[in-house]
Design an enzyme around this catalytic site. Structure first.
Site, PDB file in Angstrom:
ATOM      1  N   ASP A   1       0.828  -1.214   0.000  1.00 37.34           N
ATOM      2  CA  ASP A   1       0.000   0.000   0.000  1.00 37.34           C
ATOM      3  C   ASP A   1       0.861   1.262   0.000  1.00 37.34           C
ATOM      4  OD1 ASP A   1      -2.466  -1.353   0.110  1.00 37.34           O
ATOM      5  OD2 ASP A   1      -2.145  -1.757   2.230  1.00 37.34           O
ATOM      6  N   GLY A   2       1.997   1.187   0.666  1.00 30.78           N
ATOM      7  CA  GLY A   2       2.893   2.349   0.725  1.00 30.78           C
ATOM      8  C   GLY A   2       3.356   2.757  -0.674  1.00 30.78           C
TER       9      GLY A   2
HETATM   10  N1  LIG Z   1      -1.741   3.056  14.042  1.00 32.90           N
HETATM   11  C1  LIG Z   1      -1.814   2.851  12.746  1.00 32.90           C
HETATM   12  O1  LIG Z   1      -2.564   2.007  12.252  1.00 32.90           O
HETATM   13  C2  LIG Z   1      -0.995   3.696  11.835  1.00 32.90           C
HETATM   14  C3  LIG Z   1      -0.030   4.570  12.336  1.00 32.90           C
HETATM   15  C4  LIG Z   1       0.691   5.345  11.421  1.00 32.90           C
HETATM   16  C5  LIG Z   1       0.431   5.244  10.052  1.00 32.90           C
HETATM   17  N2  LIG Z   1      -0.514   4.379   9.603  1.00 32.90           N
HETATM   18  C6  LIG Z   1      -0.860   4.303   8.198  1.00 32.90           C
HETATM   19  O2  LIG Z   1       0.243   4.045   7.388  1.00 32.90           O
HETATM   20  C7  LIG Z   1       0.021   4.731   6.173  1.00 32.90           C
HETATM   21  C8  LIG Z   1       1.295   4.837   5.414  1.00 32.90           C
HETATM   22  O3  LIG Z   1       1.533   3.562   4.887  1.00 32.90           O
HETATM   23  P1  LIG Z   1       2.995   3.066   4.530  1.00 32.90           P
HETATM   24  O4  LIG Z   1       2.877   1.720   3.893  1.00 32.90           O
HETATM   25  O5  LIG Z   1       3.720   4.160   3.834  1.00 32.90           O
HETATM   26  O6  LIG Z   1       3.640   2.944   5.969  1.00 32.90           O
HETATM   27  P2  LIG Z   1       3.999   1.621   6.782  1.00 32.90           P
HETATM   28  O7  LIG Z   1       5.009   0.841   6.035  1.00 32.90           O
HETATM   29  O8  LIG Z   1       4.259   2.042   8.190  1.00 32.90           O
HETATM   30  O9  LIG Z   1       2.633   0.768   6.724  1.00 32.90           O
HETATM   31  C9  LIG Z   1       1.503   1.021   7.481  1.00 32.90           C
HETATM   32  C10 LIG Z   1       0.484  -0.119   7.331  1.00 32.90           C
HETATM   33  O10 LIG Z   1      -0.755   0.459   6.940  1.00 32.90           O
HETATM   34  C11 LIG Z   1      -1.279  -0.289   5.835  1.00 32.90           C
HETATM   35  N3  LIG Z   1      -2.082   0.589   4.994  1.00 32.90           N
HETATM   36  C12 LIG Z   1      -1.688   1.677   4.276  1.00 32.90           C
HETATM   37  N4  LIG Z   1      -2.732   2.199   3.617  1.00 32.90           N
HETATM   38  C13 LIG Z   1      -3.796   1.422   3.918  1.00 32.90           C
HETATM   39  C14 LIG Z   1      -5.163   1.456   3.551  1.00 32.90           C
HETATM   40  N5  LIG Z   1      -5.645   2.401   2.774  1.00 32.90           N
HETATM   41  N6  LIG Z   1      -5.975   0.497   4.046  1.00 32.90           N
HETATM   42  C15 LIG Z   1      -5.510  -0.455   4.873  1.00 32.90           C
HETATM   43  N7  LIG Z   1      -4.242  -0.536   5.264  1.00 32.90           N
HETATM   44  C16 LIG Z   1      -3.394   0.388   4.788  1.00 32.90           C
HETATM   45  C17 LIG Z   1      -0.067  -0.805   5.112  1.00 32.90           C
HETATM   46  O11 LIG Z   1      -0.413  -1.945   4.329  1.00 32.90           O
HETATM   47  C18 LIG Z   1       0.845  -1.157   6.263  1.00 32.90           C
HETATM   48  O12 LIG Z   1       0.588  -2.435   6.776  1.00 32.90           O
HETATM   49  C19 LIG Z   1      -0.542   6.050   6.603  1.00 32.90           C
HETATM   50  O13 LIG Z   1      -1.245   6.681   5.576  1.00 32.90           O
HETATM   51  C20 LIG Z   1      -1.418   5.628   7.758  1.00 32.90           C
HETATM   52  O14 LIG Z   1      -2.739   5.405   7.359  1.00 32.90           O
HETATM   53  C21 LIG Z   1      -1.216   3.609  10.471  1.00 32.90           C
HETATM   54  N1  LIG Z   2       9.154   4.239  -5.234  1.00 31.39           N
HETATM   55  C1  LIG Z   2       9.427   4.439  -3.957  1.00 31.39           C
HETATM   56  N2  LIG Z   2      10.444   5.251  -3.579  1.00 31.39           N
HETATM   57  C2  LIG Z   2      10.731   5.453  -2.262  1.00 31.39           C
HETATM   58  N3  LIG Z   2      10.062   4.882  -1.263  1.00 31.39           N
HETATM   59  C3  LIG Z   2       9.035   4.072  -1.564  1.00 31.39           C
HETATM   60  C4  LIG Z   2       8.667   3.810  -2.927  1.00 31.39           C
HETATM   61  N4  LIG Z   2       7.624   2.953  -2.923  1.00 31.39           N
HETATM   62  C5  LIG Z   2       7.342   2.714  -1.621  1.00 31.39           C
HETATM   63  N5  LIG Z   2       8.189   3.370  -0.818  1.00 31.39           N
HETATM   64  C6  LIG Z   2       8.192   3.347   0.650  1.00 31.39           C
HETATM   65  O1  LIG Z   2       8.614   2.054   1.067  1.00 31.39           O
HETATM   66  C7  LIG Z   2       7.911   1.676   2.245  1.00 31.39           C
HETATM   67  C8  LIG Z   2       7.382   0.269   2.108  1.00 31.39           C
HETATM   68  O2  LIG Z   2       6.550   0.186   0.990  1.00 31.39           O
HETATM   69  P1  LIG Z   2       5.222  -0.671   0.967  1.00 31.39           P
HETATM   70  O3  LIG Z   2       4.275  -0.221   2.027  1.00 31.39           O
HETATM   71  O4  LIG Z   2       4.724  -0.658  -0.421  1.00 31.39           O
HETATM   72  O5  LIG Z   2       5.754  -2.114   1.292  1.00 31.39           O
HETATM   73  P2  LIG Z   2       5.427  -3.042   2.515  1.00 31.39           P
HETATM   74  O6  LIG Z   2       5.590  -2.287   3.786  1.00 31.39           O
HETATM   75  O7  LIG Z   2       6.247  -4.281   2.312  1.00 31.39           O
HETATM   76  O8  LIG Z   2       3.927  -3.413   2.215  1.00 31.39           O
HETATM   77  P3  LIG Z   2       2.640  -3.328   3.127  1.00 31.39           P
HETATM   78  O9  LIG Z   2       2.372  -1.854   3.303  1.00 31.39           O
HETATM   79  O10 LIG Z   2       1.590  -4.049   2.353  1.00 31.39           O
HETATM   80  O11 LIG Z   2       2.991  -3.994   4.422  1.00 31.39           O
HETATM   81  C9  LIG Z   2       6.815   2.730   2.461  1.00 31.39           C
HETATM   82  O12 LIG Z   2       7.207   3.572   3.520  1.00 31.39           O
HETATM   83  C10 LIG Z   2       6.786   3.512   1.183  1.00 31.39           C
HETATM   84  O13 LIG Z   2       6.510   4.887   1.377  1.00 31.39           O
END
Ligand SMILES: NC(=O)c1ccc[n+]([C@@H]2O[C@H](COP(=O)([O-])OP(=O)(O)OC[C@H]3O[C@@H](n4cnc5c(N)ncnc54)[C@H](O)[C@@H]3O)[C@@H](O)[C@H]2O)c1
Ligand SMILES: Nc1ncnc2c1ncn2[C@@H]1O[C@H](COP(=O)(O)OP(=O)(O)OP(=O)(O)O)[C@@H](O)[C@H]1O
Length: 471
Positions: A233-234
């Site tokens: 999702d990130g």
């Molecule tokens: N307490 C919490 O649940 C918490 C705290 C901080 C940030 N977040 C979320 O993390 C997001 C950033 O994601 P990231 O992947 O860059 O950071 P990250 O790697 O810390 O991942 C955060 C988790 O949130 C999940 N996530 C992200 N968007 C989602 C969505 N729309 N629906 C369900 N799950 C989702 C991701 O799959 C991941 O498991 C922020 O937008 C925020 O919503 C959640």
């Molecule tokens: N193209 C990119 N360049 C720099 N950072 C990125 C890029 N794509 C993703 N990231 C960062 O890498 C981190 C991990 O990415 P992502 O959430 O997609 O993977 P994950 O944590 O393995 O998956 P999930 O969110 O499903 O657990 C996130 O913080 C995201 O913002």
């Protein structure tokens, strides 16, 4: 996308339902005008003291979307994209309207030849099942709902997409491998391929064969036909944040751990991509929020600040301060309430399953238009989360009386200080993120909460038990 580009959009196609088309044309014109105003506002920073009512006027937009439904959810037996055609045909057989709303640019006649110069974006049309384009009718004084705002939308290419941008999660071998495979496959299908500099370097380290892959630059935003993400999702959030205007259809392959917004699996990517570029696809229009910081300190520090677009949420929290945040909340310029707690999340419905749900907000289907207002650890027994309609403008101010400043972050990134006197203004953005569905918008959503969050998992009650009470 410059505003003149928006104006140069092709006239809408005629179809037999002339009345409907006239009404659609009016709403499309309105949409373009609003998009122009929004773009202008994003480019030329609004006066710092612009009040919320002015923002509301600028960003309000008509919504004329309605369509078909799914009755049953079967997550295990996911159909592939081929089945979408059947469903699209059914829609037309039922006499539903076909409405073009967003096509622009020139038709790409370069199919079959790779060119060094980018051609214009290819055209497509969006259709949704609809008995008319109105949401309500009031014939003879009787108010009746005749359409819905958030049903399934189908995107039909007018010619094959040519220019593809691939965004990948860093530091993953699985992602690198799949990226290599997809790039080769797309090149075989004569597509122009763009990637971030890091990815180009990785590909060239594998082989000089990949010299055809070009580096993405911001000014190419309006030329991309298809956006592919490889990650979780990130990565979807990252890719969406690269587009400060219209976003091309986004196909997300799941190579993360949770994957709420990443319905496609790496196995069978060829068949999936083949179907996506050649056939009509179902999409979810994921609404975004646009945010801007205004106020005294913002005036000094962010003199050139542009609107920031979020797909999940904007969060205002207490940062490292040990004190409660004190945030004054306004809706359409009127004071509503104050948050005294750890902070506040303003979330889209796509983001409702992310931070917002963790803070006690409801989960909402991503295509429902609305803004969720979810407090984080409010020190109050009655501050329930709230969902407001899409057209409101929300202001969040750190009042002069606050003990400390607050911190704002956008989809979990770009953390900035909100000093006392600063205000965050937030409203629905005119440019949603169109994500390609695997099995349709509703089924994909329900599968993701069932599989990703184990929603409502419980052991089934056994059938043996005490006798039923007699009536
Ligand atoms: N307490 C919490 O649940 C918490 C705290 C901080 C940030 N977040 C979320 O993390 C997001 C950033 O994601 P990231 O992947 O860059 O950071 P990250 O790697 O810390 O991942 C955060 C988790 O949130 C999940 N996530 C992200 N968007 C989602 C969505 N729309 N629906 C369900 N799950 C989702 C991701 O799959 C991941 O498991 C922020 O937008 C925020 O919503 C959640
Ligand atoms: N193209 C990119 N360049 C720099 N950072 C990125 C890029 N794509 C993703 N990231 C960062 O890498 C981190 C991990 O990415 P992502 O959430 O997609 O993977 P994950 O944590 O393995 O998956 P999930 O969110 O499903 O657990 C996130 O913080 C995201 O913002």
């Amino acid at each position: 996308m410059s505003s003149s580009k928006i104006n140069s959009a092709e006239p809408l196609q005629q179809n037999p339902a002339q009345d409907n088309d006239d009404r659609l044309r009016e709403s499309t014109d309105a949409l373009r005008t609003i998009a122009e105003a929004s773009k202008q506002a994003a480019e030329e920073k609004d006066p710092p003291q612009a009040d919320a009512a002015e923002w509301k006027g600028k960003f309000e937009q008509p919504d004329k979307i309605s369509g078909g439904k799914h009755d049953v959810v079967h997550c295990e037996s996911a159909q592939n994209l081929d089945d979408q055609n059947d469903s699209n045909n059914q829609t037309n057989e039922h006499g539903m309207g076909s409405n073009e709303v967003l096509s622009r640019g020139e038709s790409d006649s370069a199919h079959g030849a790779i060119q060094n110069q980018m051609t214009e974006k290819v055209l497509f049309e969006l259709t949704w099942s609809s008995k008319g384009n109105d949401i309500v009718s009031c014939e003879m004084g009787n108010i009746k709902t005749v359409g819905r705002t958030s049903e399934q939308i189908t995107l039909t290419w007018k010619s094959e997409p040519q220019t593809v941008l691939i965004i990948t999660k860093p530091n993953s071998t699985h992602v690198r491998d799949l990226c290599e495979d997809i790039v080769s496959w797309l090149y075989m299908h004569k597509k122009k391929i763009y990637v971030e500099p890091r990815v180009q370097e990785e590909l060239l380290n594998i082989s000089s064969y990949f010299e055809f892959v070009k580096i993405w630059q911001d000014d190419l935003q309006e030329k991309v036909d298809l956006l592919i993400t490889l990650g979780g999702d990130g990565t979807v959030l990252w890719a969406a944040s690269m587009f400060q205007g219209p976003v091309p259809p986004l196909v997300s392959f799941s190579l993360g751990s949770l994957g709420f917004m990443t319905p496609f699996r790496r196995d069978g990517y060829k068949k999936q991509l083949e179907s996506i570029i050649k056939r009509p696809i179902r999409i979810t229009l994921r609404h975004r929020l646009q945010c801007q910081i205004v106020g005294d300190s913002a005036e000094e520090e962010n003199a050139t600040a542009k609107a920031i677009f979020v797909l999940n949420e904007v969060t205002i929290d207490r940062g490292q301060s040990p004190y409660l945040t004190n945030l004054k909340c306004y809706c359409d310029g009127e004071y509503v309430t104050s948050v005294q707690g750890d902070g506040l999340i303003l979330s889209t419905t796509s983001g409702s399953t992310a931070y917002s749900v963790a803070a006690g907000g409801s989960m909402v289907h991503p295509q429902v238009p609305g803004i969720l207002l979810t407090p984080i650890c409010p020190h109050s027994l009655s501050f329930r989360p709230l969902m407001l309609p899409e057209h409101v403008t929300i202001g969040v101010e750190v009042p002069a009386s606050s003990r400390s400043s607050a911190w704002v972050s956008f989809d979990g990134k770009g953390r900035k200080e909100l000093k006392t006197g600063d205000k965050l203004i937030c409203s629905m953005a005119p440019w949603p993120v169109p994500t390609v569905c695997l099995n349709g918008s509703t089924r994909d959503f329900l599968c993701s909460i069932l599989e990703g969050l184990n929603w409502n998992q419980r052991k089934t009650q056994s059938s043996d038990g005490p006798p039923q009470p007699q009536p």
